[in-house]
Write a protein that holds these residues in place. Structure first.
Motif: not given
Length: 209
Positions: A115-141
């Protein structure tokens, strides 16, 4: 990134090896490539790769990864970086990139960071580390923030099962490293293997979309 859905992530200290990997990825259909700032004189290798891509690989978009401070971002912008990626979110990097209209894709591990990155103009954010956060993090967000564009890196593999989980979660694209070019294949200069891996991964992503 949107068109192909995949960005290879690679580092090698040798210019010729890096050129060969870049060309192999290009022949496999890749059009956005992230070289990582992970070793001494990485900027020299990157500079040569940008020149090579501009001359020999039309349409290839070159980005730099593993950037954690604004000074490093500025240096790579001078060398021709078309996008800047980080393992973390440094708010001071955003204005450096925004001033040149170059995308900054910060590494985010929480909903608030995205949310903060988007506020500062970051249109594309990187979810990292993906293997720790997992697909459910993306789905939930994505449920409360469906406008979000997320690239996941870490734990992404060129297999149908793995890519299906990520694409179904709602990611914009994936970043893929060692699974595309294992160390033994690079050492053996098996560039045909790299090209084939890229083709297969891109075909799976196209099918899932």
């Amino acid at each position: 990134m949107k068109e192909t859905g995949m960005v290879p992530v690679f580092y090698n200290a040798d210019v010729e090896t890096s050129k060969a990997v870049l060309k192999a990825c290009y022949e496999g259909g890749v059009r956005a490539f992230e070289f990582t700032n992970r070793g001494d004189f990485a900027q020299e290798v990157f500079g040569e790769l940008v020149k090579y891509a501009n001359k020999e690989l039309p349409g290839m978009i070159m980005g730099i990864g593993s950037v954690v401070d604004p000074g490093t971002a500025a240096m790579y912008l001078q060398l021709g970086a078309n996008f800047v990626v980080g393992p973390l979110f440094n708010p001071e990097i955003a204005p450096i990139c925004n001033r040149r209209l170059v995308p900054y894709c910060p590494g985010c591990g929480t909903v608030s960071e995205v949310g903060k990155a988007q506020e500062l103009g970051c249109d594309l954010c990187k979810v990292f580390p993906g293997d720790v956060l997992g697909p459910n993090f993306v789905k939930g967000l994505m449920a409360p923030m469906p406008w979000s564009k997320l690239m996941v890196t870490g734990g992404v593999e060129p297999s149908k099962e793995n890519l299906t989980a990520w694409m179904k979660s709602g990611v914009y694209c994936v970043g893929m490293g060692s699974k595309l070019f294992p160390g033994d294949k690079v050492k053996a200069e098996d560039w045909a293997y790299v090209t084939e891996q890229c083709k297969e991964a891109l075909a799976i992503i196209a099918e899932l979309r």
